[in-house]
Scaffold this motif. Sequence first.
Motif, PDB file in Angstrom:
ATOM      1  N   TRP A 189      87.045  16.988  69.056  1.00 50.90           N
ATOM      2  CA  TRP A 189      86.408  18.298  69.268  1.00 50.90           C
ATOM      3  C   TRP A 189      86.392  19.125  67.987  1.00 50.90           C
ATOM      4  N   PHE A 190      87.308  18.819  67.041  1.00 52.69           N
ATOM      5  CA  PHE A 190      87.287  19.641  65.815  1.00 52.69           C
ATOM      6  C   PHE A 190      86.717  18.896  64.614  1.00 52.69           C
ATOM      7  N   VAL A 306      93.088  29.864  69.887  1.00 54.13           N
ATOM      8  CA  VAL A 306      93.949  29.553  71.034  1.00 54.13           C
ATOM      9  C   VAL A 306      94.649  30.819  71.540  1.00 54.13           C
ATOM     10  N   TYR A 307      94.911  31.772  70.645  1.00 54.63           N
ATOM     11  CA  TYR A 307      95.476  33.036  71.119  1.00 54.63           C
ATOM     12  C   TYR A 307      94.398  33.922  71.711  1.00 54.63           C
ATOM     13  N   HIS A 352      99.753  24.787  60.379  1.00 50.35           N
ATOM     14  CA  HIS A 352     100.606  23.902  61.185  1.00 50.35           C
ATOM     15  C   HIS A 352      99.802  22.778  61.851  1.00 50.35           C
ATOM     16  N   HIS A 353      98.486  22.870  61.813  1.00 49.73           N
ATOM     17  CA  HIS A 353      97.682  21.768  62.368  1.00 49.73           C
ATOM     18  C   HIS A 353      97.567  20.593  61.402  1.00 49.73           C
ATOM     19  N   VAL A 374     105.788  33.615  66.255  1.00 41.09           N
ATOM     20  CA  VAL A 374     105.028  33.940  67.466  1.00 41.09           C
ATOM     21  C   VAL A 374     105.911  33.836  68.704  1.00 41.09           C
ATOM     22  N   ALA A 421     106.335  22.921  65.469  1.00 39.66           N
ATOM     23  CA  ALA A 421     106.265  23.839  64.339  1.00 39.66           C
ATOM     24  C   ALA A 421     107.274  23.484  63.251  1.00 39.66           C
ATOM     25  N   ASN A 426     107.303  17.404  63.148  1.00 36.71           N
ATOM     26  CA  ASN A 426     105.856  17.240  63.215  1.00 36.71           C
ATOM     27  C   ASN A 426     105.393  15.938  62.566  1.00 36.71           C
ATOM     28  N   HIS A 430     103.023  14.143  65.037  1.00 35.09           N
ATOM     29  CA  HIS A 430     101.646  14.554  64.784  1.00 35.09           C
ATOM     30  C   HIS A 430     100.699  13.435  65.210  1.00 35.09           C
ATOM     31  N   HIS A 438     101.568  19.045  74.682  1.00 36.31           N
ATOM     32  CA  HIS A 438     101.854  20.451  74.335  1.00 36.31           C
ATOM     33  C   HIS A 438     100.652  21.329  74.616  1.00 36.31           C
ATOM     34  N   PHE A 439      99.501  20.920  74.103  1.00 36.28           N
ATOM     35  CA  PHE A 439      98.408  21.891  74.241  1.00 36.28           C
ATOM     36  C   PHE A 439      97.837  21.925  75.641  1.00 36.28           C
ATOM     37  N   ARG A 499      97.182   9.653  70.031  1.00 32.05           N
ATOM     38  CA  ARG A 499      96.143  10.226  70.883  1.00 32.05           C
ATOM     39  C   ARG A 499      94.826   9.481  70.676  1.00 32.05           C
TER      40      ARG A 499
HETATM   41  C1  HEA Z   1      96.354  28.431  74.479  1.00 32.46           C
HETATM   42  C2  HEA Z   1      96.594  27.562  73.641  1.00 32.46           C
HETATM   43  C3  HEA Z   1      97.803  27.411  72.768  1.00 32.46           C
HETATM   44  C4  HEA Z   1      98.902  28.228  72.596  1.00 32.46           C
HETATM   45  C5  HEA Z   1      99.219  29.563  73.236  1.00 32.46           C
HETATM   46  C6  HEA Z   1      99.735  27.560  71.621  1.00 32.46           C
HETATM   47  C7  HEA Z   1     100.956  28.081  71.182  1.00 32.46           C
HETATM   48  C8  HEA Z   1     101.752  27.496  70.220  1.00 32.46           C
HETATM   49  N1  HEA Z   1     101.490  26.316  69.553  1.00 32.46           N
HETATM   50 FE1  HEA Z   1      99.925  25.035  69.907  1.00 32.46          FE
HETATM   51  N2  HEA Z   1      98.212  23.957  70.027  1.00 32.46           N
HETATM   52  C9  HEA Z   1      97.154  24.201  70.850  1.00 32.46           C
HETATM   53  C10 HEA Z   1      97.051  25.238  71.767  1.00 32.46           C
HETATM   54  C11 HEA Z   1      97.977  26.266  71.901  1.00 32.46           C
HETATM   55  N3  HEA Z   1      99.164  26.375  71.235  1.00 32.46           N
HETATM   56  C12 HEA Z   1      96.119  23.216  70.663  1.00 32.46           C
HETATM   57  C13 HEA Z   1      94.795  23.164  71.400  1.00 32.46           C
HETATM   58  C14 HEA Z   1      96.591  22.339  69.678  1.00 32.46           C
HETATM   59  C15 HEA Z   1      96.003  21.051  69.125  1.00 32.46           C
HETATM   60  C16 HEA Z   1      94.595  20.981  68.780  1.00 32.46           C
HETATM   61  C17 HEA Z   1      94.232  19.579  68.447  1.00 32.46           C
HETATM   62  O1  HEA Z   1      94.855  18.980  67.542  1.00 32.46           O
HETATM   63  O2  HEA Z   1      93.323  19.037  69.121  1.00 32.46           O
HETATM   64  C18 HEA Z   1      97.914  22.851  69.282  1.00 32.46           C
HETATM   65  C19 HEA Z   1      98.670  22.269  68.293  1.00 32.46           C
HETATM   66  C20 HEA Z   1      99.834  22.808  67.787  1.00 32.46           C
HETATM   67  C21 HEA Z   1     100.483  22.336  66.610  1.00 32.46           C
HETATM   68  C22 HEA Z   1     100.021  21.186  65.708  1.00 32.46           C
HETATM   69  C23 HEA Z   1     100.478  19.881  66.214  1.00 32.46           C
HETATM   70  C24 HEA Z   1      99.947  18.746  65.408  1.00 32.46           C
HETATM   71  O3  HEA Z   1      98.751  18.487  65.437  1.00 32.46           O
HETATM   72  O4  HEA Z   1     100.772  18.091  64.745  1.00 32.46           O
HETATM   73  C25 HEA Z   1     101.615  23.130  66.446  1.00 32.46           C
HETATM   74  C26 HEA Z   1     102.580  23.000  65.343  1.00 32.46           C
HETATM   75  O5  HEA Z   1     103.251  23.890  64.993  1.00 32.46           O
HETATM   76  C27 HEA Z   1     101.627  24.111  67.530  1.00 32.46           C
HETATM   77  C28 HEA Z   1     102.596  25.089  67.720  1.00 32.46           C
HETATM   78  C29 HEA Z   1     102.489  26.136  68.661  1.00 32.46           C
HETATM   79  C30 HEA Z   1     103.479  27.205  68.778  1.00 32.46           C
HETATM   80  C31 HEA Z   1     104.761  27.334  68.016  1.00 32.46           C
HETATM   81  C32 HEA Z   1     103.007  28.057  69.749  1.00 32.46           C
HETATM   82  C33 HEA Z   1     103.671  29.367  70.189  1.00 32.46           C
HETATM   83  O6  HEA Z   1     102.719  30.391  70.336  1.00 32.46           O
HETATM   84  C34 HEA Z   1     104.439  29.235  71.452  1.00 32.46           C
HETATM   85  C35 HEA Z   1     105.260  30.474  71.737  1.00 32.46           C
HETATM   86  C36 HEA Z   1     105.913  30.496  73.101  1.00 32.46           C
HETATM   87  C37 HEA Z   1     107.205  30.248  73.394  1.00 32.46           C
HETATM   88  C38 HEA Z   1     108.178  29.828  72.347  1.00 32.46           C
HETATM   89  C39 HEA Z   1     107.722  30.322  74.807  1.00 32.46           C
HETATM   90  C40 HEA Z   1     108.261  31.658  75.260  1.00 32.46           C
HETATM   91  C41 HEA Z   1     109.352  32.234  74.417  1.00 32.46           C
HETATM   92  C42 HEA Z   1     110.624  32.482  74.846  1.00 32.46           C
HETATM   93  C43 HEA Z   1     111.074  32.225  76.230  1.00 32.46           C
HETATM   94  C44 HEA Z   1     111.575  33.099  73.890  1.00 32.46           C
HETATM   95  C45 HEA Z   1     112.667  32.194  73.418  1.00 32.46           C
HETATM   96  C46 HEA Z   1     112.171  31.089  72.582  1.00 32.46           C
HETATM   97  C47 HEA Z   1     112.408  30.922  71.265  1.00 32.46           C
HETATM   98  C48 HEA Z   1     113.116  31.911  70.459  1.00 32.46           C
HETATM   99  C49 HEA Z   1     111.940  29.682  70.566  1.00 32.46           C
HETATM  100  N4  HEA Z   1     100.525  23.885  68.333  1.00 32.46           N
END
Ligand code: HEA
Length: 703
Positions: A189-190, A306-307, A352-353, A374, A421, A426, A430, A438-439, A499
Motif C-alpha cells: 500500500w505504500f 495513523v494519528y 521508525h518505519h 507518544v 520503537a 525492530n 521489521h 501491531h498495526f 509479511r
Molecule cells: C492507528 C494506527 C496506529 C497507531 C495509533 C500506532 C501507534 C504506534 N505505533 Fe504503529 N504502525 C501503524 C499504525 C499505528 N501505529 C501502521 C499502519 C504501521 C505499519 C505500516 C506498514 O508498514 O504497512 C505501524 C508501524 C509501526 C512501526 C514500524 C514497524 C516496522 O515496520 O518495523 C513502529 C516502530 O516504532 C510503530 C510504533 C508505534 C508506537 C510506539 C505507537 C504509539 O502511538 C502507541 C502508544 C500507546 C500506548 C503505549 C498504549 C497506552 C499507554 C499506556 C497505558 C501508558 C503506559 C505505557 C508506557 C509508558 C509504554 N508502528
Amino acid sequence: MLVDLPGGWSPLLGRLAWSQIPYANPILAPLFVAVVIGAIIVLGLITYYGKWTYLWKEWLTTVDHKKLGVMYIIIGLVMLFRGFIDGLMIRTQQVWAVGPHSSGVFGSLHGYLTPFHFGQVYSAHGLIMILLAATPLLVGFMNIIVPIQVGARDMAYPYLNALGLWITAAAAALIMISLFVGDFAHNGWFEYAPIFEMQYSPGVGVDYWIWTLQLVALGTTLGGINILATIIKMRAPGMSWGKLPIFVWASLSANVIALTSFPALQVALGLVAADRYLGAHFFTAGMGGNLMLYTNLFWIWGHPEVYFVILPAFGMMSEIFPTFSEKPLFGYITMVLASMAIAGVSWLVWLHHFFTMGAGPYVNTAFSVATMLVGIPTGVKVFNWAFTMYRGRLTFNAAMLWAIGALFLLLIGGMTGMMLAIPAINYMVHNSVFVVAHFHSMLLVIVYAIFGSVLYWFPKVFGFKLDEFWAKTMFWLFSAGTALVFVPMYMLGFMGMTRRLEYVFNTGWQSYLDVMEFGIVVYTLSVLAFFILLYVSVRDHAKNRVGADAWGTSRSLEWMTHSPVPFYNFAVLPHVNERDELAWRRQNGIDNVRPDHYDDIHMPNNTGVAIILGGLTFVLGFALTWRIWWLCIVSLLAIIVLMIIRSFKGDPGYIVTGAELQRMEEEAYRREAQIAGSHHSHPVSGGVVGNAMAYQRDDSSKR
Ligand code: HEA
Ligand code: HEM
Ligand SMILES: [Cu+2]
C-alpha cells in the motif's frame, strides 16, 4: 511520449485495450457479472418505485452536513466490506499455500492467487482500509456531529463539504474499477522506490494507485478545511474553547494533522508521477535521484496519518464512556492537551518505519525516543478513560462494549508499538507479521470506536435505536474473530514469518494459519450479524423510537435538538453556559425548555455542481491512469469552466420563516411527546433559548 510504454498506446484510448479486461479471470469475471446484475437490480428498483427525483433532490445534490455525513459513512462501510473480502482472500491464500506439496489452481503453483494477483490484493486492502474505509467513516462522523455539537446550523462551507464527499466517492470508484479494467498496484500500500518506476512496474497499477491517493488527499483536505473553519468560526454563543465538547477537540487535532501532512503525500505522489509520466528521476539513484527520498516523504505523511485516524476514534471513546458511566469525562483539560501533544509529536517519528535503513545509531535513537514519547499522552488518555468509568454507574450496552474493546486493543497495540520503537528489537521483527499484528490492533481500535459510534449516534440521525441483541452478537463474534486472527499472527511474527507471503515455506506454521482461517469464518459471521442487525432494527424501528435525548445520560448539545435532527439543526441557537451543557441543564431541570418565539433563519441551497465535479474528477483520474490525453484535457477544462461559472453564481441561500419553523418545531415536539409520554411536553414560559438570562447559572448547583 517521454516514457517508453510497454504494451502500446493509441491516441483514442491511450493504453486501454481489450486485453486489459480480465474476462477470462476465474474470479473477476463472475464477480463482474454479479456486480452488473446487482447494479441493474438496484437501478431497476429505484426506477420502479419512482425514487430518482427523491434521490437527486434529497441526497445527490444535498449540502446538508448530516446527509453528506451519512453518505460518507455508506461509502466507508461499502469499502470496509470490500477490504474485508481482501483480508479474507489473503488469509485463504496463506492457509492453502503451505509447503512445496500444497496444491494450486487458476494458474497458480500454490494456492489460488499468483504472486502478482496476491500483491494486488494486499496493496488494495491496505490502501482501501486506511484511506477509503476508516477515513471516510471518521470524516462522516465528524461531518454529522461536529456542527451540531458546536451548535451550528451547518458547516462553514456547505458546498465545499459536498465537493469533498464527491471527490472521495470518485477515489473509491477509481480503485473499484481497477478490479475490472487493468490491474492495481502490487508492491504494497505504500509502494517502494525504485520498484514503482516504469521499468519495474510497467502496467497501470501504480498509476491507479497514484491517482486514487491524490483524489483521497484532495477530498480529505477539503473536508479538513471545512471542519476547522466550522470549529473556529461557527460555535454557539457562550461556547468558549474550554467548553468545546471533547469529540470536537479530537476532530480539531486530527484535522490539524490532515491539513499539514497531506500536502507531503501530494508532493511525493507528484514526484512519482513525474518519474513515471515525464521520465524524471527523482527516485532513481543512477540519474542523481534518491530512493530514500521517497520513503522519507511518504512516511512524513504516513505516520501522522495513523494519528489522523486514531484521534477522532479517541474522541468517540471519550463521548461514549461518560454517557454510559453517568459521569463527566475525567481530566478534560489533560485529554485536550494529550490530543494536541499526539498531533505535535506525530511529526517527529516517521523514521521508525525504516530503522533498518541504516541511518546510524544516533538518528535511530533520536527517533526511537521521539516515538516512545507518544506513549505518555496516550497513556494519559487510557487512565482518564479508566477513571471516568471508576465508580461510575456503568451500562454495558453494545456501544459501551465496542468502546471497552477499543480500549483493550489500544493497550495491546500500544505495547507492541513500544517494542517496535526500540531499534534493537525492530531489526529483528521489521517486515514480519509481528508488525502487521501491531498495526491491526491499532487500526481495529478505530473500527471498534466506529461501530460504537454507529450504535451511539444512530438514534440521533435516524430517530430510533439499533437492536441491542444483534449489536451485541455482532460485537462478540467480531471480537472472537479478532482474537483468533491476530493472536496467532503475533506468535508467527516472533517465529520469524515475514509479511506479504503468497507462499508459506514452513509447514510447521500450518496449525497457526488454520486457526487464523477459522477466525476469518467467525469474522464472516459477524458481518452477517451486522446485516441482520440493520434488517431487524429497521423492521422494528417503530418500537425503538427515541426523543431528543436518546440515552438520557448524554451530555452535549447534539442531544438537545430533535431526533432525527431537523435540517436546520436548531430552531433557535442554544446558549452555552457549561462544558457539559445538557448535563448541566438536566441537573437544573431546564432541559425541557422551549423557545417562546422563532426568528427567520438562513439556509444554503442544494447544488448539482458538486456531484458533477466529482464525476469529472473520476473521469480525469481514469484518463490520467490510462494516458488518454484528449480526455484529460476535456475533463480538466470542464472542471475549470464549471468552477468559474459556479463562482460567479454563488449561493444566496434561502429563508425559513419563523412561522414555518414554529410549525415544524411543534410537529417535532408533538412526536416526541407521543414517544416519551410527558417528556418534552411542558413548555416553560419565557424560556427563550438564545437568551442567556433565562439560563443564568445558579452557582450553588455547581458540582
Ligand atoms: C492507528 C494506527 C496506529 C497507531 C495509533 C500506532 C501507534 C504506534 N505505533 Fe504503529 N504502525 C501503524 C499504525 C499505528 N501505529 C501502521 C499502519 C504501521 C505499519 C505500516 C506498514 O508498514 O504497512 C505501524 C508501524 C509501526 C512501526 C514500524 C514497524 C516496522 O515496520 O518495523 C513502529 C516502530 O516504532 C510503530 C510504533 C508505534 C508506537 C510506539 C505507537 C504509539 O502511538 C502507541 C502508544 C500507546 C500506548 C503505549 C498504549 C497506552 C499507554 C499506556 C497505558 C501508558 C503506559 C505505557 C508506557 C509508558 C509504554 N508502528
Ligand atoms: C477485518 C479484519 C482484517 C483482516 C482479516 C485483515 C487481514 C490482513 C492480512 C492477512 C494482511 C496481510 C498480512 C501480510 O502482509 O502477511 C493485511 C494487511 C494490511 N491490513 Fe488488514 N485486515 C483486516 C482489517 C484491516 C483494517 C480495518 C485495516 C485498516 C484500517 C487494515 C489495514 C491493513 C494494512 C495497511 C495492511 C498492509 C498492506 C501491505 O502490506 O501493503 N486491515 N490485513
Ligand atoms: Cu509510524
